[in-house]
Design an enzyme around this catalytic site. Structure first.
Site, mmCIF file in Angstrom:
data_model
loop_
_atom_site.group_PDB
_atom_site.id
_atom_site.type_symbol
_atom_site.label_atom_id
_atom_site.label_comp_id
_atom_site.label_asym_id
_atom_site.label_seq_id
_atom_site.Cartn_x
_atom_site.Cartn_y
_atom_site.Cartn_z
ATOM 1 N N CYS A 33 1.025 -1.097 0.087
ATOM 2 C CA CYS A 33 -0.012 -0.058 0.111
ATOM 3 C C CYS A 33 0.889 1.282 0.002
ATOM 4 O O CYS A 33 1.435 1.656 -1.165
ATOM 5 C CB CYS A 33 -1.013 -0.050 1.233
ATOM 6 S SG CYS A 33 -2.458 0.950 0.864
ATOM 7 N N HIS A 85 -3.711 -4.958 0.272
ATOM 8 C CA HIS A 85 -3.205 -5.661 1.720
ATOM 9 C C HIS A 85 -3.256 -7.030 1.613
ATOM 10 O O HIS A 85 -4.189 -7.731 2.203
ATOM 11 C CB HIS A 85 -3.905 -5.070 2.671
ATOM 12 C CG HIS A 85 -3.630 -3.538 3.129
ATOM 13 N ND1 HIS A 85 -2.590 -2.940 3.924
ATOM 14 C CD2 HIS A 85 -4.230 -2.360 2.456
ATOM 15 C CE1 HIS A 85 -2.817 -1.731 3.744
ATOM 16 N NE2 HIS A 85 -3.673 -1.462 3.056
ATOM 17 N N GLU A 98 -1.599 -9.281 3.740
ATOM 18 C CA GLU A 98 -1.520 -9.670 4.787
ATOM 19 C C GLU A 98 -3.014 -9.885 5.439
ATOM 20 O O GLU A 98 -2.953 -10.640 6.397
ATOM 21 C CB GLU A 98 -0.867 -8.635 5.890
ATOM 22 C CG GLU A 98 -1.297 -7.399 6.172
ATOM 23 C CD GLU A 98 -1.541 -6.174 5.108
ATOM 24 O OE1 GLU A 98 -1.197 -6.598 4.142
ATOM 25 O OE2 GLU A 98 -1.527 -4.957 5.583
HETATM 26 N N1 GLN Z 1 -2.067 6.837 2.591
HETATM 27 C C1 GLN Z 1 -2.043 5.894 1.295
HETATM 28 C C2 GLN Z 1 -3.284 6.210 0.460
HETATM 29 O O1 GLN Z 1 -4.268 6.726 1.043
HETATM 30 C C3 GLN Z 1 -1.757 4.771 1.725
HETATM 31 C C4 GLN Z 1 -2.860 3.992 2.551
HETATM 32 C C5 GLN Z 1 -2.339 2.526 3.098
HETATM 33 O O2 GLN Z 1 -1.065 2.278 3.207
HETATM 34 N N2 GLN Z 1 -3.111 1.980 3.585
HETATM 35 O O3 GLN Z 1 -3.550 6.096 -0.656
#
Ligand code: GLN
Length: 541
Positions: free
Chosen positions: A387, A513, A515
């Site tokens: 992410c 994600h 995970e």
């Molecule tokens: N801050 C980034 C976004 O909003 C990444 C978000 C995250 O890592 N969950 O896209």
């Protein structure tokens, strides 16, 4: 609702952090291992609609379900321990309950009546519980009441579960109270008074615990059990030691089974106790207990100080390590430290076998993450970005490999000359913060010939998301010319989901994600392969 479905309510006493979530997830696993079907609900007494707007420093990780609910991290334990797929139905907060009731009131559904905690709020709580029971064919609905008995906020929830027992009868409801039996070190004595007080408090609310799960550092002595039983009005057999386990949380279900928690629960319901069969777990436990090699992974993030902030990440790395029969050593690196002292990068990351940069929000520590990614890329250390980890990798590659000086994400530098990460148009219009990100499972097509496709062994996967920002498509060409491959694409609207560098031992980052989908008995393929590559690097293959 199946008229045979049973309800197990778990409350917590004395203090927080006794491991209520893990205890309920473990019982879920054991009941499944006896051949029963379970679902688990978390009820959190706070006013936020969900934890999505809370800081991970305060609240720990925000866990995301397949259907895009932002939930308490306990849902992660439920999913990792049991076979259930959990949805927004499984995560309830005071905020949601009041929101529903207040919206009904505004619509005029209660015209003429005064809307009150009892019955309107408690009815809504009960309906959430019955709704889960009605949605699936289940033997058990287990409900974890967040917080500690005695908190003002949890009173409506406790009243609701009191009513459930009244409505369904005691043969369908079991109240488990998890409490602490501390040992006073100087006297070497275990103390029952806090438990007695906590049970008294529950009883004042009309809840009689059936089972007391006593968190202790050593098993309760028989005389202590009978003392607790006598003062707390439960049978001696129903006083169970929940002993601290050494090693990992994955020992907890085995400790409970040894102390007959599962058997006692089934006996209380007069249900068959079929032999426990959890062979895949036994295998996982064996791998954890008997590692044949080592692996050292650096996690570089800004929420390093609190273990729970990256809970699912740490668990998924552990699952990957166990799958490779490796003993895991995690080095937690605070990206702000790296930012302040760049000269530390060699000292901190020089000795690790893999570098993982997890998700996050806000610009603190960003340059430290970029530094770590750059180090891993240049020194050919396996790198896994998740992410925000992907977004930082994109920024690093743009600046250092594509010659795009000053490249950045618009989240951190609105006026950057090269916004390689930016908002989609529909996100530009979003003003509210709660539940408005790109959330939950989306499809991702894996490009033929990419490393990620060979790791998954599939053409398309569903993975969970929680972000607003995206790779800016007009930079794709220049990235590709400089050696980056876009291995995963959300084809309906052509969004970059994953990046990789083929000319690197292992360099993959994902906008989603992974995970959240890793389980001990089904380690996520990306984590498993990342650890495999890290071990290879360590062993110099
Ligand atoms: N801050 C980034 C976004 O909003 C990444 C978000 C995250 O890592 N969950 O896209």
């Amino acid at each position: 609702m199946n008229i045979n479905t049973k309800f197990i309510f778990v409350t917590g006493g004395v203090c927080s952090s006794l491991g209520k979530g893990i205890s309920i997830a473990s019982l879920g696993l054991l009941l499944e291992g006896h051949g029963y079907r379970v679902s688990i609900i978390k009820m959190d007494p706070y006013i936020n609609i969900d934890p999505g707007t809370m800081s991970p420093f305060q609240h720990g990780e925000v866990y995301v379900t397949e259907d895009g609910a932002e939930t308490d991290l306990d849902l992660g334990y439920y999913e990792r321990f049991t076979s259930g797929v959990y949805t927004r139905k499984n995560s309830v907060t005071t905020g949601q309950i009041y929101n529903t009731v207040i919206q009904r009131e505004r619509r005029g559904d209660y015209l003429g009546r005064t809307v009150q905690v009892i019955p309107h709020i408690t009815d809504e709580i009960k309906s959430r519980i019955y709704n889960v029971a009605a949605s699936y064919d289940l033997d058990f609905v287990m409900v974890e009441i967040g917080g500690t008995v005695g908190d003002i906020e949890s009173i409506p929830f406790l009243e609701a579960i009191r009513q459930v027992r009244q409505e369904l009868g005691s043969n369908r409801v079991l109240n488990v109270h998890l409490t602490l039996v501390p040992t006073i070190t100087a006297a070497g004595e275990q103390k029952t008074k806090p438990t007695q007080h906590s049970v008294k408090e529950l009883m004042e609310l009309g809840i009689i615990p059936d089972i007391l799960l006593c968190r202790t550092s050593q098993p309760l002595a028989p005389e202590l059990k009978s003392k607790i039983a006598l003062f707390c009005n439960v049978s001696e057999r129903n006083v169970i030691s929940a002993v601290d386990v050494a090693g990992s949380i994955y020992e907890v279900p085995y400790m409970f089974h040894q102390n007959e928690y599962d058997t006692i629960v089934l006996e209380n319901f007069k249900m068959d106790v079929k032999p426990l069969k959890i062979p895949a777990w036994d295998k996982f436990r064996n791998s954890l207990r008997n590692p044949e090699r080592e692996v050292r992974i650096a996690v570089v993030g800004k929420y390093i100080a609190l273990q729970d902030s990256y809970r699912s990440i740490y668990e998924a790395i552990l699952h990957g390590a166990a799958a490779n029969l490796a003993r895991l050593d995690i080095l937690r690196v605070d990206s702000e430290d790296l930012e302040k002292k760049p000269e530390l990068v060699d000292e901190l990351l020089g000795g690790v076998d893999g570098v993982l940069v997890p998700g996050g929000f806000g610009d603190r520590g960003i340059e430290g993450k970029i530094m770590a990614i750059s180090y891993a890329r240049r020194n050919r250390i396996p790198f896994f970005g998740i992410c925000l980890g992907l977004q930082c990798a994109v920024v690093e590659f743009a600046r250092n490999q594509c010659g795009l000086a000053g490249a950045n994400s618009k989240e951190f530098a609105a006026d950057t000359p090269h916004p390689v990460i930016s908002l989609l148009e529909d996100q530009e219009l979003v003003l509210g913060k709660g539940g408005t990100m790109r959330l939950g499972a989306y499809q991702c097509s894996l490009v033929e010939g990419s490393r990620i496709r060979s790791i998954y062994g599939k053409e398309s996967v569903m993975e969970r998301h929680r972000h607003r920002y995206e790779f800016t498509n007009r930079y794709r060409d220049i990235f590709e010319k400089n050696g980056m491959v876009f291995g995963g694409i959300h084809t309906p609207i052509n969004l970059v989901e994953t990046i990789e560098i083929p000319d690197h031992p292992w360099y993959i980052a994902t906008q989603f994600h992974p995970e959240f989908k890793s389980k001990p008995i089904h380690p996520h393929p990306l984590f498993r392969d990342f650890i495999r590559a890290s071990i290879e690097k360590r062993e110099g293959k």
